[in-house]
Design an enzyme around this catalytic site. Structure first.
Site, PDB file in Angstrom:
ATOM      1  N   GLY A   8     -12.865  -3.065 -34.275  1.00 51.40           N
ATOM      2  CA  GLY A   8     -11.628  -3.743 -34.143  1.00 51.40           C
ATOM      3  C   GLY A   8     -11.855  -5.232 -33.537  1.00 51.40           C
ATOM      4  O   GLY A   8     -11.358  -5.657 -32.741  1.00 51.40           O
ATOM      5  N   GLY A  11      -9.583  -8.124 -33.163  1.00 57.03           N
ATOM      6  CA  GLY A  11      -8.279  -8.051 -32.644  1.00 57.03           C
ATOM      7  C   GLY A  11      -8.061  -8.855 -31.160  1.00 57.03           C
ATOM      8  O   GLY A  11      -9.158  -9.494 -31.201  1.00 57.03           O
ATOM      9  N   GLN A  12      -7.276  -8.504 -30.203  1.00 57.78           N
ATOM     10  CA  GLN A  12      -6.873  -9.265 -29.175  1.00 57.78           C
ATOM     11  C   GLN A  12      -8.021  -9.234 -28.180  1.00 57.78           C
ATOM     12  O   GLN A  12      -8.798 -10.293 -27.797  1.00 57.78           O
ATOM     13  CB  GLN A  12      -5.637  -8.986 -28.503  1.00 57.78           C
ATOM     14  CG  GLN A  12      -5.129  -9.814 -27.142  1.00 57.78           C
ATOM     15  CD  GLN A  12      -4.189  -9.131 -26.249  1.00 57.78           C
ATOM     16  OE1 GLN A  12      -3.726  -8.040 -26.353  1.00 57.78           O
ATOM     17  NE2 GLN A  12      -3.674  -9.986 -25.399  1.00 57.78           N
ATOM     18  N   ILE A  53     -12.122   2.325 -39.877  1.00 50.86           N
ATOM     19  CA  ILE A  53     -12.679   3.516 -38.977  1.00 50.86           C
ATOM     20  C   ILE A  53     -12.372   4.821 -39.679  1.00 50.86           C
ATOM     21  O   ILE A  53     -12.997   5.839 -38.964  1.00 50.86           O
ATOM     22  CB  ILE A  53     -12.046   3.284 -37.704  1.00 50.86           C
ATOM     23  CG1 ILE A  53     -13.013   3.881 -36.567  1.00 50.86           C
ATOM     24  CG2 ILE A  53     -10.492   3.571 -37.721  1.00 50.86           C
ATOM     25  CD1 ILE A  53     -14.397   3.115 -36.462  1.00 50.86           C
ATOM     26  N   TYR A 141       1.741   6.827 -29.618  1.00 51.03           N
ATOM     27  CA  TYR A 141       0.448   6.002 -29.394  1.00 51.03           C
ATOM     28  C   TYR A 141      -0.036   6.865 -28.010  1.00 51.03           C
ATOM     29  O   TYR A 141      -1.066   6.978 -27.927  1.00 51.03           O
ATOM     30  CB  TYR A 141       1.086   4.733 -28.926  1.00 51.03           C
ATOM     31  CG  TYR A 141       0.076   3.770 -28.266  1.00 51.03           C
ATOM     32  CD1 TYR A 141      -1.033   3.290 -29.016  1.00 51.03           C
ATOM     33  CD2 TYR A 141       0.285   3.485 -26.883  1.00 51.03           C
ATOM     34  CE1 TYR A 141      -2.094   2.403 -28.580  1.00 51.03           C
ATOM     35  CE2 TYR A 141      -0.722   2.691 -26.342  1.00 51.03           C
ATOM     36  CZ  TYR A 141      -1.730   2.060 -27.041  1.00 51.03           C
ATOM     37  OH  TYR A 141      -2.637   1.189 -26.382  1.00 51.03           O
ATOM     38  N   LYS A 145      -3.562   8.445 -27.292  1.00 50.02           N
ATOM     39  CA  LYS A 145      -4.513   7.966 -26.330  1.00 50.02           C
ATOM     40  C   LYS A 145      -4.976   9.096 -25.444  1.00 50.02           C
ATOM     41  O   LYS A 145      -5.928   9.105 -24.969  1.00 50.02           O
ATOM     42  CB  LYS A 145      -3.898   6.593 -25.424  1.00 50.02           C
ATOM     43  CG  LYS A 145      -3.864   5.324 -26.245  1.00 50.02           C
ATOM     44  CD  LYS A 145      -5.132   5.009 -26.523  1.00 50.02           C
ATOM     45  CE  LYS A 145      -5.205   3.646 -27.379  1.00 50.02           C
ATOM     46  NZ  LYS A 145      -6.380   3.116 -27.865  1.00 50.02           N
TER      47      LYS A 145
HETATM   48  C1  AKB Z   1       0.658  -1.714 -25.921  1.00 50.48           C
HETATM   49  O1  AKB Z   1       1.658  -2.457 -25.408  1.00 50.48           O
HETATM   50  O2  AKB Z   1       0.886  -1.023 -26.805  1.00 50.48           O
HETATM   51  C2  AKB Z   1      -0.714  -2.100 -25.458  1.00 50.48           C
HETATM   52  C3  AKB Z   1      -0.892  -1.024 -24.182  1.00 50.48           C
HETATM   53  C4  AKB Z   1      -0.457  -1.114 -22.976  1.00 50.48           C
HETATM   54  O3  AKB Z   1      -1.574  -0.245 -24.403  1.00 50.48           O
HETATM   55  N1  AKB Z   1      -0.915  -3.223 -24.939  1.00 50.48           N
END
Ligand code: AKB
Length: 316
Positions: A8, A11-12, A53, A141, A145
């Site tokens: 990545g 990325g940012q 990936i 998400y 995580k």
């Molecule tokens: C998002 O907003 O998805 C990310 C994070 C806080 O994990 N910047």
């Protein structure tokens, strides 16, 4: 760490981490892996490689070819984008991490894994969120995580792979734009303040979230990876934060520098629901005690620096 791979890397966080690690470890020792579809290929400097990936065999080849001993695994879909395509989010965020862990196991690599405030959920205490607490995220998400944190624990306990991680808050930076996150508004607001003096914010004005300026985010990752392994009781993953603010508070701080800046609110229900399930402010004392975490920027100093740096960038 002698030979480092960054996934990545366009990325940012990845783009700036590559630069900082190359300054510390030498250009030749930091390999930037970017997705083959990345539109940033032209601007990536050598040594770099392309990698999806989800492809464990290519990852294995790269790790062997460059004799990698440490992987900063940043390739991930962020929260809002993940919610648009949950199946892809699982493939990239969870199966992608499994590939990294397996290749690390076979080649004895250390791993940095960025978890997130997203790994918490609506049942988590929102103020002073403890290091160890209820984690029942309700979006893909967050689920990916949290799964990542547990997988990293598993590979450490079962195979003694040196996995380490942070629960990052929203990251603010002026070099590469974030893409597909819920906290992205905090970066977009600066661009709008300098370019059009007007911003339509997709979160409610009172939505409080943890945030961090990029220099602190980079130092956190590097310091954690350089820390004495024996001191890391909570290795996957540490709460880290630098400041906590609402869109309205950020707008007010920017207005101290650009008085005619105006913010309106047009709420996006998906991103608002995600933000509403995240902490207001995390307790990061475990990171402070175990490996000396200490941020340098608070809201006022971050806003001042962001405006100066972004103005320079936009004028160029
Ligand atoms: C998002 O907003 O998805 C990310 C994070 C806080 O994990 N910047």
């Amino acid at each position: 760490m002698k030979k480092i791979l960054i996934t990545g890397a366009a990325g940012q966080i990845g783009s700036e981490l590559t630069e900082q690690l190359r300054n510390q470890y030498g250009n030749q020792n930091v390999i930037a892996a970017i997705h083959s579809n990345s539109n940033k290929k032209a601007s990536i400097t050598k040594p770099f490689c392309t990698l999806d990936i989800r492809d464990q065999y290519s990852l294995q080849d790269i790790v062997k070819q460059y004799e990698i001993d440490s992987i900063f695994h940043l390739a991930s879909l962020l929260s809002a984008k993940a919610e648009q395509n949950p199946q892809l989010a699982w493939e990239v965020n969870v199966n992608g991490l499994m590939n990294v862990l397996e290749v690390a196991r076979q080649n004895n690599c250390g791993i940095f894994f960025p978890s997130s405030i997203g790994a918490f959920g609506p049942g988590t205490p929102r103020d002073n969120t403890p290091q160890i607490t209820i984690q029942r995220p309700n979006n893909i998400y967050g689920i990916s995580k949290l799964s990542g944190e547990l997988l990293c624990d598993y590979y450490y306990n079962r195979y003694a792979i040196d996995t380490r991680g942070l629960r990052y808050p929203g990251i603010i930076s002026y070099q590469a734009l974030p893409g597909g996150g819920t906290t992205d508004y905090a970066v977009h607001m600066f661009y709008a303040a300098l370019q059009t003096k007007q911003y339509d914010c997709y979160l409610k004005p009172e939505t409080r979230l943890d945030m961090m300026y990029m220099p602190d985010a980079l130092n956190a990752a590097i310091n954690l990876m350089q820390a004495d392994s024996k001191k890391l009781q909570h290795r996957n993953a540490y709460n880290v934060t630098a400041m906590s603010f609402t869109p309205q508070e950020l707008a007010n701080e920017i207005k101290k520098h650009i008085s005619n800046f105006e913010v309106n609110y047009q709420i996006d229900p998906t991103r608002q629901a995600i933000a509403d399930s995240w902490p207001n402010h995390m307790d990061d004392s475990a990171a402070r005690q175990e490996w000396g975490w200490q941020p340098s920027y608070i809201l006022s100093s971050m806003v001042e620096d962001m405006l100066q740096q972004l103005e320079k960038k936009l004028n160029n």
